[in-house]
Motif scaffolding. Structure first.
Motif, short mmCIF file in Angstrom:
data_model
loop_
_atom_site.label_atom_id
_atom_site.label_comp_id
_atom_site.label_asym_id
_atom_site.label_seq_id
_atom_site.Cartn_x
_atom_site.Cartn_y
_atom_site.Cartn_z
N LEU A 48 -80.60 13.64 9.68
CA LEU A 48 -80.40 13.07 11.02
C LEU A 48 -79.28 13.81 11.74
N ARG A 49 -78.18 14.05 11.06
CA ARG A 49 -77.06 14.77 11.70
C ARG A 49 -77.49 16.16 12.16
N GLU A 50 -78.27 16.84 11.33
CA GLU A 50 -78.73 18.19 11.69
C GLU A 50 -79.61 18.16 12.94
N ILE A 51 -80.51 17.16 13.01
CA ILE A 51 -81.41 17.05 14.15
C ILE A 51 -80.63 16.78 15.43
N VAL A 52 -79.77 15.79 15.39
CA VAL A 52 -79.04 15.39 16.59
C VAL A 52 -78.10 16.51 17.03
N GLN A 53 -77.48 17.20 16.08
CA GLN A 53 -76.61 18.32 16.45
C GLN A 53 -77.40 19.45 17.10
N GLU A 54 -78.60 19.70 16.62
CA GLU A 54 -79.45 20.74 17.22
C GLU A 54 -79.78 20.38 18.66
N TRP A 55 -80.10 19.11 18.91
CA TRP A 55 -80.36 18.67 20.28
C TRP A 55 -79.12 18.86 21.14
N PHE A 56 -77.97 18.48 20.58
CA PHE A 56 -76.72 18.56 21.33
C PHE A 56 -76.35 20.01 21.65
N ASP A 57 -76.65 20.92 20.74
CA ASP A 57 -76.34 22.33 20.98
C ASP A 57 -77.09 22.87 22.20
N SER A 58 -78.24 22.26 22.53
CA SER A 58 -79.02 22.69 23.69
C SER A 58 -78.60 21.99 24.98
N TYR A 59 -77.70 21.03 24.87
CA TYR A 59 -77.21 20.31 26.04
C TYR A 59 -76.25 21.21 26.81
N PRO A 60 -76.24 21.15 28.14
CA PRO A 60 -75.36 22.03 28.92
C PRO A 60 -73.91 21.95 28.47
N ALA A 61 -73.30 23.11 28.23
CA ALA A 61 -71.97 23.16 27.64
C ALA A 61 -70.92 22.45 28.48
N ASP A 62 -71.04 22.53 29.82
CA ASP A 62 -70.02 21.93 30.67
C ASP A 62 -70.10 20.40 30.69
N ALA A 63 -71.15 19.82 30.10
CA ALA A 63 -71.29 18.36 30.07
C ALA A 63 -71.18 17.80 28.64
N GLN A 64 -70.96 18.67 27.67
CA GLN A 64 -70.95 18.23 26.28
C GLN A 64 -69.77 17.33 25.95
N LYS A 65 -68.61 17.61 26.52
CA LYS A 65 -67.40 16.87 26.16
C LYS A 65 -67.56 15.38 26.46
N ASP A 66 -68.07 15.06 27.65
CA ASP A 66 -68.25 13.65 28.03
C ASP A 66 -69.27 12.97 27.13
N LEU A 67 -70.41 13.63 26.91
CA LEU A 67 -71.46 13.02 26.09
C LEU A 67 -70.98 12.84 24.65
N CYS A 68 -70.25 13.82 24.13
CA CYS A 68 -69.75 13.75 22.76
C CYS A 68 -68.82 12.56 22.59
N ALA A 69 -67.93 12.34 23.56
CA ALA A 69 -66.98 11.23 23.46
C ALA A 69 -67.70 9.90 23.42
N ARG A 70 -68.72 9.75 24.24
CA ARG A 70 -69.46 8.48 24.26
C ARG A 70 -70.33 8.33 23.02
N PHE A 71 -70.90 9.42 22.54
CA PHE A 71 -71.73 9.39 21.33
C PHE A 71 -70.90 8.97 20.12
N ARG A 72 -69.64 9.38 20.07
CA ARG A 72 -68.76 9.07 18.94
C ARG A 72 -68.06 7.72 19.09
N SER A 73 -68.40 6.97 20.11
CA SER A 73 -67.71 5.72 20.38
C SER A 73 -67.95 4.70 19.26
N PRO A 74 -66.90 3.94 18.88
CA PRO A 74 -67.09 2.85 17.91
C PRO A 74 -67.79 1.65 18.54
N ILE A 75 -67.96 1.66 19.85
CA ILE A 75 -68.70 0.60 20.53
C ILE A 75 -70.17 1.01 20.56
N ASP A 76 -71.00 0.28 19.83
CA ASP A 76 -72.39 0.70 19.66
C ASP A 76 -73.15 0.83 20.98
N ALA A 77 -72.84 -0.03 21.96
CA ALA A 77 -73.54 0.05 23.24
C ALA A 77 -73.32 1.41 23.89
#
Length: 391
Positions: A36-65
């Motif tokens: 699962l980690r490999e799949i999701v990381q592969e998807w994330f690697d294709s996400y635009p680099a200038d928007a990765q920081k924001d998405l990464c922070a929310r993806f790593r949130s301890p708040i499941d929502a």
């Protein structure tokens, strides 16, 4: 940028009830989670680099929502990219400081705005009550009995923190009174109604435990082998209606069509719930007969739908709604979102090469007709054996 920490992982236990989803994915050494980690990381690697920081922070949130909303956005980017579209993240819209999640291009032409949302998550009050229930379940799962695992039936949610430390010794004492041979015979005879039960209640929460012999073949890593229960009223149509309605009003008039993509994460959602959300809640007319019996037939729809209200058609800036049910990394290989076109528009959004299932209006019959399509997994970078067999 990495979504997950580069650490040595040795944790092979199941996820705890109260454990944030990302935290478990980040530390688990179980093989399905590694894939699962490999799949999701592969998807994330294709996400635009200038928007990765924001998405990464929310993806790593301890708040499941927040984590689930971020995954849904990542999934949509992967899906539409796989179908041949190009997505611009958080485009600027004239006349509003708000930014839609995506501007979707077909070739070089901007085609529509895509806004992601999730529905079916508990309210803040409900989330607190469910967290209190999860604390009880985590405690019970720490119990170790050589003869039995447990079936749990629960109802209600606790209005205050349960005295969990009082439950475990009482439950252990009850298990010690049971005769393994008698319980095993009851199971082999399928005489489940006569299994002994241990009842426990606290402030609106009721728990009922029954023993399951480890010799039955249902022995698991968890003490709670079977968990069944009801915690709150299920209102998928209302949840979707509110989630979609908020997004429909966020941008005002747009120069391009707007599609809202909603991932319903509650316990149940079917075609009836979706139609109730989009077109208004269906009513039933009941008639009494002279012999004292009753008859009924469908009535009208209430004017509370996303697309139809008290004054008639509304949210006409919303060209389509893409709906998925409980989509997560595991179900991504078996679940395909469906696009519902707004039947009250003079002209449908033009998507001539869109390959997934759609629900389109038929003006002649004044009904919505389903156009079958391909499965979403054909456009996602997933292993051929996904989802994996639980280890």
């Amino acid at each position: 940028m990495r979504l997950f920490d580069e650490i040595e992982r040795t944790e092979t236990r199941p996820r705890n009830e109260r454990e944030p989803t990302f935290d478990y994915w980040n530390i688990s050494a179980r093989e399905p989670i590694e894939v699962l980690r490999e799949i999701v990381q592969e998807w994330f690697d294709s996400y635009p680099a200038d928007a990765q920081k924001d998405l990464c922070a929310r993806f790593r949130s301890p708040i499941d929502a927040q984590h689930q909303a971020a995954f849904w956005e990542l999934y949509l980017h992967e899906l539409f990219s796989g179908m041949g579209y190009r997505l611009e993240v958080h485009p600027t819209v004239v006349g509003t400081p708000n930014h839609p999640d995506y501007l979707v291009y077909s070739g070089k032409e901007p085609t529509f705005y895509l806004e992601a949302t999730v529905a079916g998550l508990p309210s803040q009050e409900g989330a607190g009550a469910e967290a209190r229930l999860a604390e009880v379940l985590d405690l019970v799962n720490k119990l170790e009995d050589p003869n039995f695992v447990l079936e749990l039936q629960h109802s209600g949610l606790p209005g205050s923190p349960p005295p969990c430390r009082e439950l475990l010794p009482r439950l252990e004492a009850w298990l010690n009174t049971l005769e393994p041979g008698e319980i095993e015979k009851t199971w082999k005879d399928n005489d489940f109604d006569n299994l002994p039960r241990f009842e426990w209640s606290h402030d609106g929460l009721t728990l009922s435990f029954a023993p399951i012999p480890r010799s039955s073949g249902m022995s698991t890593a968890r003490t709670l082998a079977i968990t069944m229960g009801e915690g709150h009223m299920i209102t998928p149509d209302e949840d979707m209606r509110h989630a979609i309605g908020r997004k429909a009003k966020k941008y005002g008039e747009l120069s391009l069509p707007l599609v809202v993509a909603v991932n319903y994460l509650g316990d149940h959602c079917d075609a009836v719930d979706i139609n109730n959300a989009l077109f208004g809640s269906e009513t039933i007319k009941v008639f009494g007969r002279r012999d004292g019996s009753y008859d009924w037939h469908p009535g009208h729809r209430q004017p509370n739908g996303v697309w139809f209200g008290r004054k008639g058609p509304r949210n006409l800036n919303l060209s389509g709604i893409l709906i998925a049910n409980a989509l997560n990394p595991y179900s991504a290989g078996t679940t395909t979102p469906q696009l519902f076109h707004n039947p009250y528009l003079d002209k449908m959004i033009s998507l001539p090469f869109y390959p997934l299932p759609q629900s389109v209006p038929d003006k002649a019959s004044q009904t919505m007709q389903t156009m079958n399509g391909k499965e979403a997994k054909e456009f996602l970078r997933l292993p051929s054996t996904w989802p994996p067999t639980p280890d």
